[in-house]
Design a protein around this motif. Sequence first.
Motif, PDB file in Angstrom:
ATOM      1  N   TYR A 172       0.834  -1.202   0.000  1.00 27.69           N
ATOM      2  CA  TYR A 172       0.000   0.000   0.000  1.00 27.69           C
ATOM      3  C   TYR A 172       0.870   1.254   0.000  1.00 27.69           C
ATOM      4  CZ  TYR A 172      -4.159   2.764   1.101  1.00 27.69           C
ATOM      5  OH  TYR A 172      -5.191   3.649   1.064  1.00 27.69           O
ATOM      6  N   GLY A 173       1.920   1.259   0.848  1.00 24.57           N
ATOM      7  CA  GLY A 173       2.825   2.399   0.874  1.00 24.57           C
ATOM      8  C   GLY A 173       3.699   2.473  -0.362  1.00 24.57           C
ATOM      9  N   TRP A 174       4.247   1.323  -0.753  1.00 27.88           N
ATOM     10  CA  TRP A 174       5.153   1.295  -1.895  1.00 27.88           C
ATOM     11  C   TRP A 174       4.441   1.719  -3.182  1.00 27.88           C
ATOM     12  CZ3 TRP A 174       4.648  -2.109  -6.108  1.00 27.88           C
ATOM     13  CH2 TRP A 174       5.703  -2.048  -7.027  1.00 27.88           C
ATOM     14  N   ALA A 175       3.226   1.225  -3.407  1.00 26.89           N
ATOM     15  CA  ALA A 175       2.505   1.509  -4.647  1.00 26.89           C
ATOM     16  C   ALA A 175       2.100   2.969  -4.762  1.00 26.89           C
ATOM     17  CB  ALA A 175       1.269   0.612  -4.748  1.00 26.89           C
ATOM     18  N   THR A 176       1.935   3.658  -3.637  1.00 23.58           N
ATOM     19  CA  THR A 176       1.552   5.070  -3.658  1.00 23.58           C
ATOM     20  C   THR A 176       2.757   5.980  -3.442  1.00 23.58           C
ATOM     21  OG1 THR A 176       1.055   5.046  -1.280  1.00 23.58           O
ATOM     22  CG2 THR A 176      -0.754   4.550  -2.785  1.00 23.58           C
ATOM     23  N   ASP A 177       3.965   5.415  -3.542  1.00 27.90           N
ATOM     24  CA  ASP A 177       5.194   6.189  -3.301  1.00 27.90           C
ATOM     25  C   ASP A 177       5.145   6.858  -1.926  1.00 27.90           C
ATOM     26  OD1 ASP A 177       7.710   7.136  -3.868  1.00 27.90           O
ATOM     27  OD2 ASP A 177       7.004   8.920  -4.917  1.00 27.90           O
ATOM     28  N   TYR A 178       4.556   6.156  -0.965  1.00 23.05           N
ATOM     29  CA  TYR A 178       4.445   6.608   0.423  1.00 23.05           C
ATOM     30  C   TYR A 178       3.731   7.949   0.560  1.00 23.05           C
ATOM     31  CZ  TYR A 178       7.581   2.731   1.111  1.00 23.05           C
ATOM     32  OH  TYR A 178       8.115   1.473   1.104  1.00 23.05           O
ATOM     33  N   ARG A 179       2.836   8.230  -0.374  1.00 17.73           N
ATOM     34  CA  ARG A 179       1.966   9.403  -0.222  1.00 17.73           C
ATOM     35  C   ARG A 179       0.857   9.126   0.782  1.00 17.73           C
ATOM     36  NH1 ARG A 179       3.822   9.917  -5.372  1.00 17.73           N
ATOM     37  NH2 ARG A 179       4.147  12.037  -6.150  1.00 17.73           N
ATOM     38  N   TRP A 228      12.273  22.942   3.908  1.00 12.69           N
ATOM     39  CA  TRP A 228      12.104  21.530   4.230  1.00 12.69           C
ATOM     40  C   TRP A 228      10.675  21.170   4.626  1.00 12.69           C
ATOM     41  CZ3 TRP A 228      10.306  20.287   9.022  1.00 12.69           C
ATOM     42  CH2 TRP A 228      10.418  21.260  10.023  1.00 12.69           C
ATOM     43  N   TRP A 229       9.950  22.096   5.286  1.00 14.05           N
ATOM     44  CA  TRP A 229       8.623  21.714   5.753  1.00 14.05           C
ATOM     45  C   TRP A 229       7.607  21.630   4.610  1.00 14.05           C
ATOM     46  CZ3 TRP A 229      10.144  26.885   6.582  1.00 14.05           C
ATOM     47  CH2 TRP A 229       9.325  27.845   6.017  1.00 14.05           C
ATOM     48  N   LYS A 230       7.971  22.132   3.441  1.00 13.84           N
ATOM     49  CA  LYS A 230       7.074  22.043   2.288  1.00 13.84           C
ATOM     50  C   LYS A 230       7.277  20.756   1.491  1.00 13.84           C
ATOM     51  CE  LYS A 230       7.158  27.066   1.876  1.00 13.84           C
ATOM     52  NZ  LYS A 230       7.625  28.188   1.079  1.00 13.84           N
ATOM     53  N   GLN A 231       8.326  20.012   1.814  1.00 18.50           N
ATOM     54  CA  GLN A 231       8.560  18.773   1.096  1.00 18.50           C
ATOM     55  C   GLN A 231       7.505  17.742   1.497  1.00 18.50           C
ATOM     56  OE1 GLN A 231      10.833  18.601  -1.223  1.00 18.50           O
ATOM     57  NE2 GLN A 231      11.678  20.621  -0.802  1.00 18.50           N
ATOM     58  N   ARG A 232       7.188  16.877   0.558  1.00 20.86           N
ATOM     59  CA  ARG A 232       6.182  15.855   0.812  1.00 20.86           C
ATOM     60  C   ARG A 232       6.671  14.878   1.873  1.00 20.86           C
ATOM     61  NH1 ARG A 232       5.360  11.005  -1.431  1.00 20.86           N
ATOM     62  NH2 ARG A 232       6.890  11.343  -3.070  1.00 20.86           N
ATOM     63  N   LYS A 233       5.809  14.584   2.834  1.00 22.86           N
ATOM     64  CA  LYS A 233       6.163  13.639   3.889  1.00 22.86           C
ATOM     65  C   LYS A 233       6.013  12.217   3.350  1.00 22.86           C
ATOM     66  CE  LYS A 233       6.548  17.138   6.652  1.00 22.86           C
ATOM     67  NZ  LYS A 233       6.129  18.183   5.701  1.00 22.86           N
ATOM     68  N   GLN A 234       6.897  11.318   3.775  1.00 28.54           N
ATOM     69  CA  GLN A 234       6.871   9.935   3.326  1.00 28.54           C
ATOM     70  C   GLN A 234       6.910   9.003   4.543  1.00 28.54           C
ATOM     71  OE1 GLN A 234      10.271  10.349   0.458  1.00 28.54           O
ATOM     72  NE2 GLN A 234       8.825   9.394  -0.950  1.00 28.54           N
ATOM     73  N   PRO A 235       5.788   8.874   5.245  1.00 30.98           N
ATOM     74  CA  PRO A 235       5.784   8.030   6.446  1.00 30.98           C
ATOM     75  C   PRO A 235       5.830   6.554   6.088  1.00 30.98           C
ATOM     76  CG  PRO A 235       3.569   8.796   5.975  1.00 30.98           C
ATOM     77  CD  PRO A 235       4.472   9.459   4.967  1.00 30.98           C
ATOM     78  N   GLY A 236       6.678   5.802   6.796  1.00 30.53           N
ATOM     79  CA  GLY A 236       6.688   4.359   6.634  1.00 30.53           C
ATOM     80  C   GLY A 236       5.547   3.728   7.414  1.00 30.53           C
ATOM     81  N   SER A 237       5.266   2.462   7.144  1.00 31.25           N
ATOM     82  CA  SER A 237       4.153   1.784   7.801  1.00 31.25           C
ATOM     83  C   SER A 237       4.373   1.686   9.301  1.00 31.25           C
ATOM     84  CB  SER A 237       3.968   0.391   7.199  1.00 31.25           C
ATOM     85  OG  SER A 237       3.672   0.477   5.816  1.00 31.25           O
ATOM     86  N   LEU A 238       5.610   1.353   9.704  1.00 28.08           N
ATOM     87  CA  LEU A 238       5.907   1.231  11.136  1.00 28.08           C
ATOM     88  C   LEU A 238       5.813   2.593  11.813  1.00 28.08           C
ATOM     89  CD1 LEU A 238       6.769  -0.485  13.531  1.00 28.08           C
ATOM     90  CD2 LEU A 238       9.155  -0.123  12.859  1.00 28.08           C
ATOM     91  N   ASP A 239       6.336   3.632  11.163  1.00 30.35           N
ATOM     92  CA  ASP A 239       6.247   4.989  11.722  1.00 30.35           C
ATOM     93  C   ASP A 239       4.789   5.386  11.939  1.00 30.35           C
ATOM     94  OD1 ASP A 239       8.991   5.256  11.634  1.00 30.35           O
ATOM     95  OD2 ASP A 239       8.975   6.078   9.613  1.00 30.35           O
ATOM     96  N   SER A 240       3.947   5.090  10.970  1.00 25.04           N
ATOM     97  CA  SER A 240       2.541   5.453  11.067  1.00 25.04           C
ATOM     98  C   SER A 240       1.859   4.716  12.213  1.00 25.04           C
ATOM     99  CB  SER A 240       1.816   5.136   9.755  1.00 25.04           C
ATOM    100  OG  SER A 240       2.379   5.856   8.692  1.00 25.04           O
ATOM    101  N   PHE A 241       2.167   3.421  12.339  1.00 26.13           N
ATOM    102  CA  PHE A 241       1.538   2.636  13.400  1.00 26.13           C
ATOM    103  C   PHE A 241       1.983   3.129  14.777  1.00 26.13           C
ATOM    104  CE2 PHE A 241       1.232  -1.109  16.190  1.00 26.13           C
ATOM    105  CZ  PHE A 241      -0.121  -1.368  16.061  1.00 26.13           C
ATOM    106  N   LEU A 242       3.264   3.428  14.932  1.00 26.12           N
ATOM    107  CA  LEU A 242       3.760   3.942  16.214  1.00 26.12           C
ATOM    108  C   LEU A 242       3.161   5.306  16.527  1.00 26.12           C
ATOM    109  CD1 LEU A 242       7.533   2.897  16.024  1.00 26.12           C
ATOM    110  CD2 LEU A 242       5.700   1.822  17.343  1.00 26.12           C
ATOM    111  N   ALA A 243       2.969   6.137  15.496  1.00 24.26           N
ATOM    112  CA  ALA A 243       2.335   7.443  15.713  1.00 24.26           C
ATOM    113  C   ALA A 243       0.892   7.271  16.170  1.00 24.26           C
ATOM    114  CB  ALA A 243       2.392   8.259  14.420  1.00 24.26           C
ATOM    115  N   MET A 244       0.202   6.253  15.631  1.00 17.00           N
ATOM    116  CA  MET A 244      -1.163   5.969  16.068  1.00 17.00           C
ATOM    117  C   MET A 244      -1.190   5.575  17.542  1.00 17.00           C
ATOM    118  SD  MET A 244      -2.640   3.824  12.798  1.00 17.00           S
ATOM    119  CE  MET A 244      -3.872   3.045  13.832  1.00 17.00           C
ATOM    120  N   ILE A 245      -0.296   4.670  17.935  1.00 14.39           N
ATOM    121  CA  ILE A 245      -0.256   4.242  19.334  1.00 14.39           C
ATOM    122  C   ILE A 245       0.062   5.423  20.235  1.00 14.39           C
ATOM    123  CG2 ILE A 245       0.919   2.738  20.980  1.00 14.39           C
ATOM    124  CD1 ILE A 245      -0.868   1.259  19.009  1.00 14.39           C
ATOM    125  N   SER A 246       1.009   6.259  19.804  1.00 18.87           N
ATOM    126  CA  SER A 246       1.385   7.439  20.587  1.00 18.87           C
ATOM    127  C   SER A 246       0.209   8.390  20.761  1.00 18.87           C
ATOM    128  CB  SER A 246       2.555   8.160  19.914  1.00 18.87           C
ATOM    129  OG  SER A 246       2.869   9.349  20.584  1.00 18.87           O
TER     130      SER A 246
END
Length: 401
Positions: free
Chosen positions: A149-156, A370-388
């Motif tokens: 899911y992340g790879w196919a969308t270029d982590y968008r 730098w803050w205008k660059q597109r963010k590319q969250p990984g799956s693990l990063d996203s899951f940890l952010a959810m738990i946090s």
Amino acid sequence: MCCGSSYVVRRSCLDAVGGYYTRCCVEDFQTSLKMLTQGFRLIYLNEVLSTGESTRTYTDFIDQRLRWLQGNFQVYFCGKDIPIWSKLNWIQKSYSVSQLIYCFQPVLRVVFLLAPLCSAYLGISPFIATLPEVIYYFLPFWLLHIVVYGWATDYRVSYFWNEVYETIFCFPALRRLWLIVRTPFAKASQATRKGIKADRKNYNFNRTWPLIMLLALSGLIIGVRLIGVQLGVWLTFDESAAVLIFWLLYNALLAGIAVLSAIDLPIRRTMDRFPLQTICKITATDRVLWGYTQNLSESGAKVIIIEPEVALDTSHVEVTFIEHDFSVQAEIVRSHMKKKGEIGVALQFVQLEIEQQRKLVEVLYTEMTWWKQRKQPGSLDSFLAMISSIVQAKSLLNRYD
């Protein structure tokens, strides 16, 4: 397709298709489809070239997506004006089919949320499998789906945050779908509000009560089952019960984050602030101090003065942005001591001239920082952010004067 934000269209092409298509409640996707059916090309440029403003409140966020849903669904009832099935090529038609199916994604999400509850309370099992079978067949598929899911969308897009989004959206969308299936061109909500302000929290219970009920019912049945095992009502958990409890807990995690996201925090700033750090000189009546900006907007800044334990005995200063070669007058709104003796100063710009405003706009919006660059969250990063987000529960626990 054209998604409305940050696009350029030739005036001659727009005139050739009769202008923007306004029969639907949104016009960007529909106009671009009409252009495609008449042989024009749409080209996607994979670069960040502009900054946009998103919704500020939970209600506006939901209403915006409901309007998009209705507009995307309406296009399939405009066959005479937008002949999708006769004019587009097979690749474009396949996209239209996919888009039509996705309009009904809220139905699938509601089923996904309610199925384990129905199974737990009514004994209606949506699957027949042992725990080893679930681990052997389902788990590899699920993990592969998350990664692809992340790879196919270029982590968008993040798989887990998309799960949260669908959980937030599904119940309001289900109601809107029922309306538009019966009356596709029923009156929709108006354009999204921008630049609003709010002085207090808003919990949006009227929008989230189905999710709150889902959380309560999930907690109740899990508690009953655990107590039942302890009291000997059930000898032990069977293999299907373990899968069911995991499903309930996963849905509860999604619903919990969705409910927390529905709490609108106070919005008091009139201008958005950006995390720009740049060297600046602060000139007071009798001294010159050095520091750097922690954030900056068109109307003010947060400045960190690096000289230790210095007191500012004036309310007005001049701020010179060294790297950008311009100065502005500012009023000190508040100040506080930071670590290492540094002072944090909140500034409000005053008496801005046109050239100064132009400079601020150039610094904030025209440079590719730098803050205008597109963010590319990984799956693990996203899951940890959810738990946090669940553990910290900032939107619920933070207090505001």
